[in-house]
Design an enzyme around this catalytic site. Structure first.
Site, PDB file in Angstrom:
ATOM      1  N   LYS A 131     -45.764   7.369  24.372  1.00 34.31           N
ATOM      2  CA  LYS A 131     -45.747   8.745  24.888  1.00 34.31           C
ATOM      3  C   LYS A 131     -45.326   8.727  26.341  1.00 34.31           C
ATOM      4  O   LYS A 131     -45.848   7.926  27.125  1.00 34.31           O
ATOM      5  CB  LYS A 131     -47.170   9.345  24.791  1.00 34.31           C
ATOM      6  CG  LYS A 131     -47.267  10.778  25.250  1.00 34.31           C
ATOM      7  CD  LYS A 131     -46.962  11.736  24.119  1.00 34.31           C
ATOM      8  CE  LYS A 131     -46.816  13.177  24.565  1.00 34.31           C
ATOM      9  NZ  LYS A 131     -45.476  13.521  25.086  1.00 34.31           N
ATOM     10  N   LYS A 154     -52.700   5.741  31.540  1.00 35.64           N
ATOM     11  CA  LYS A 154     -53.131   7.136  31.651  1.00 35.64           C
ATOM     12  C   LYS A 154     -53.704   7.621  30.313  1.00 35.64           C
ATOM     13  O   LYS A 154     -54.790   8.214  30.259  1.00 35.64           O
ATOM     14  CB  LYS A 154     -51.937   8.007  32.044  1.00 35.64           C
ATOM     15  CG  LYS A 154     -52.297   9.432  32.339  1.00 35.64           C
ATOM     16  CD  LYS A 154     -51.046  10.274  32.639  1.00 35.64           C
ATOM     17  CE  LYS A 154     -50.242   9.674  33.784  1.00 35.64           C
ATOM     18  NZ  LYS A 154     -49.083  10.520  34.135  1.00 35.64           N
ATOM     19  N   LYS A 206     -41.585   5.849  28.962  1.00 39.16           N
ATOM     20  CA  LYS A 206     -40.962   6.780  29.918  1.00 39.16           C
ATOM     21  C   LYS A 206     -39.460   6.677  29.751  1.00 39.16           C
ATOM     22  O   LYS A 206     -38.928   5.626  29.375  1.00 39.16           O
ATOM     23  CB  LYS A 206     -41.328   6.399  31.357  1.00 39.16           C
ATOM     24  CG  LYS A 206     -41.196   7.544  32.326  1.00 39.16           C
ATOM     25  CD  LYS A 206     -42.376   8.498  32.200  1.00 39.16           C
ATOM     26  CE  LYS A 206     -42.285   9.647  33.189  1.00 39.16           C
ATOM     27  NZ  LYS A 206     -43.584  10.346  33.280  1.00 39.16           N
ATOM     28  N   THR A 211     -51.083  20.078  33.928  1.00 43.85           N
ATOM     29  CA  THR A 211     -51.217  18.943  34.847  1.00 43.85           C
ATOM     30  C   THR A 211     -51.947  19.394  36.108  1.00 43.85           C
ATOM     31  O   THR A 211     -52.900  18.748  36.560  1.00 43.85           O
ATOM     32  CB  THR A 211     -49.836  18.353  35.193  1.00 43.85           C
ATOM     33  OG1 THR A 211     -49.134  18.123  33.970  1.00 43.85           O
ATOM     34  CG2 THR A 211     -49.953  17.057  35.953  1.00 43.85           C
ATOM     35  N   ASN A 245     -43.334  21.894  39.050  1.00 42.91           N
ATOM     36  CA  ASN A 245     -44.342  22.220  38.037  1.00 42.91           C
ATOM     37  C   ASN A 245     -45.736  21.806  38.499  1.00 42.91           C
ATOM     38  O   ASN A 245     -46.661  22.612  38.530  1.00 42.91           O
ATOM     39  CB  ASN A 245     -43.978  21.553  36.696  1.00 42.91           C
ATOM     40  CG  ASN A 245     -45.098  21.721  35.677  1.00 42.91           C
ATOM     41  OD1 ASN A 245     -46.146  21.079  35.770  1.00 42.91           O
ATOM     42  ND2 ASN A 245     -44.916  22.609  34.720  1.00 42.91           N
ATOM     43  N   SER A 292     -50.245  17.878  26.154  1.00 42.87           N
ATOM     44  CA  SER A 292     -49.145  17.431  25.284  1.00 42.87           C
ATOM     45  C   SER A 292     -49.719  16.898  23.969  1.00 42.87           C
ATOM     46  O   SER A 292     -49.173  17.131  22.889  1.00 42.87           O
ATOM     47  CB  SER A 292     -48.339  16.313  25.953  1.00 42.87           C
ATOM     48  OG  SER A 292     -47.284  16.842  26.715  1.00 42.87           O
TER      49      SER A 292
END
Ligand code: NAD
Length: 419
Positions: A61, A85, A97, A181, A212, A342
């Site tokens: 992810k 994380k 990523k 976030t 964001n 998410s």
């Protein structure tokens, strides 16, 4: 130190606290897969990567970044941070990523779509709802996820909305994802200040980054009663007169008009580097990595750092902060609200459901608070009692990584040698 060296150093530092068999450690010190390619758009070629760091706890992810400074080492580092994380907030994912070295502002909308679709074609063979689930990151958003999902679904021949998160609501996105976030970060800050018995109303905050993460953090911190006195974007910053606090919505309206926060009426303009010497309680790096290095750490006036960007504090700075009694909430905890929602989006997609905003927010709060208390208990254990910033044995990254790395190592050991 580049981001990958930084990520490796952070992993190495955990060795003193977690027993990691050497074979497992070696596997954690490299991504499991690294996909590279070149995307051709408008006669130009752009290097692109997807790093899949570890999938012992679940599908890979992690977001996709479009930025001129994206490099293989940066993507690898960000993928390792994702592994830890997801483990920190205990959601069933590994870490990945992606990135493209491009300045997206120089592309037309049609070129941006072409680039997004080309990226989706590059990674189609290695992603999927049960395999690797990308999301937005710096300079990517719901529209880009929509183009990528469309390209992916065309290639595989069936609908699979859970392959991407951070989608627009109309394509299966989740309510509450956009602000998640920032929201998670504000919840963590509140939990931290409660522990240190610091009142919210007199706490001043300066935020670096007004995209964001930075915008939502600033706006929700203001709503929670903090005084957000300064915000910065890539062109400079502003500070409110007498540190009385900015009206974040009005700053955003100004930025939307002129393209930067600088020039906002009722505040003083500042050069980028002035952020670090502001006399505020909390600084919030919410832009890019490596911004708080040793030098910045030595002059920082704030008492707390909330790492909303990924990797904003270098290992050398970490040591200085600890010695100066400045508490830095590590990125893998502070900014985990995004990946947590998410995860909720993915759960909704797999079940064909759409949750109410209240459900999303309540679940996010629960996850962030549980993650925070777990880290706090571990920190007290390592300190041998109360956490006192003046006499810290370890910074907050250590208990956080201890918990996360233990979880990943356990999953790897249970799976045996193959993964
Ligand atoms: P974004 O593209 O929406 O915003 C980035 C912001 O940073 C912009 O306002 C830009 O002007 C600013 N910026 C760039 N360089 C700067 C500089 N030198 N000084 C000051 N400001 C600068 O990106 P985002 O999604 O908000 O991501 C920001 C950070 O948060 C990244 O490190 C990202 O990996 C991390 N993050 C994002 C999410 C998410 O859900 N979007 C989740 C977790 C972590």
């Amino acid at each position: 130190m580049n981001p990958w060296e930084q990520a490796l150093k952070q992993l190495e530092q955990v060795k003193a606290y977690v027993e990691i068999p050497e074979t497992i450690y070696r596997r954690l010190a490299e991504p499991q897969n690294l996909i590279k390619g070149e995307l051709e758009v408008g006669g130009k070629k752009y290097p692109a990567w997807r790093s899949q760091h570890n999938d012992a706890r679940g599908p890979y992810k992690g977001g996709i970044r479009f930025h001129p400074k994206v490099s293989e080492d940066e993507v690898k580092a960000l993928s390792m941070w994702m592994t830890f994380k997801c483990a920190t907030v205990d959601i069933p994912y590994g870490g990945a990523k992606g990135g493209v070295a491009v300045e997206p502002r120089q592309l037309s909308k049609a070129e941006l779509e072409a680039l997004s679709r080309a990226y989706a074609r590059l990674v189609t063979p290695v992603i999927g709802e049960k395999r690797d689930i990308p999301a937005p990151d710096v300079n990517t958003d719901g529209q880009i996820m929509a183009w990528m999902l469309d390209e992916y679904e065309k290639a595989v021949g069936y609908k699979a909305p859970g392959t991407f998160t951070g989608k627009p609501i109309a394509l299966g996105g989740s309510l509450g994802r956009e602000e998640a976030t920032g929201q998670g970060g504000v919840q963590i800050l509140k939990a931290l200040l409660t522990q240190f018995k610091v009142p919210v109303a007199t706490t001043t905050v300066a935020v670096q980054g007004f995209g964001n993460v930075g915008y939502w953090f600033a706006r929700l911190a203001e709503a929670a009663g903090f005084k957000v006195v300064a915000v910065f974007d890539s062109k400079g910053g502003i500070v409110s007169e007498d540190l009385t606090g900015l009206e974040i919505e009005a700053v955003m309206t100004h930025k939307q008009k002129v393209g930067k926060v600088v020039g906002y009426k009722g505040a003083k303009d500042l050069a980028s580097e002035e952020l670090w010497s502001l006399p505020v309680t909390v600084v919030v790096p919410a832009a890019l990595e490596g911004v708080i290095d040793k030098e910045v750490a030595e002059k920082l006036q704030a008492k707390y750092v909330v790492e909303m960007a990924n990797g904003p504090v270098t290992p050398a700075a970490d040591t200085v902060l600890k010695e100066r009694g400045i508490v830095s909430v590590p990125d893998v905890l502070a900014n985990a609200g995004g990946v947590t929602v998410s995860y909720f989006e993915w759960v909704q997609n797999l079940q064909g459901q759409a949750w109410d905003l209240e459900v999303v927010q309540a679940q996010l709060k629960r996850h962030m608070e549980e993650a925070f208390s777990g880290v706090w208990r571990e920190w007290e254990r390592l300190e041998g009692g109360q956490v006192n910033p003046a006499t810290l044995k370890v910074g907050m990254r250590v208990p956080t990584y201890t918990i996360a790395v233990k979880r990943v190592v356990e999953a790897m050991m249970l799976r045996g040698n193959s993964r």
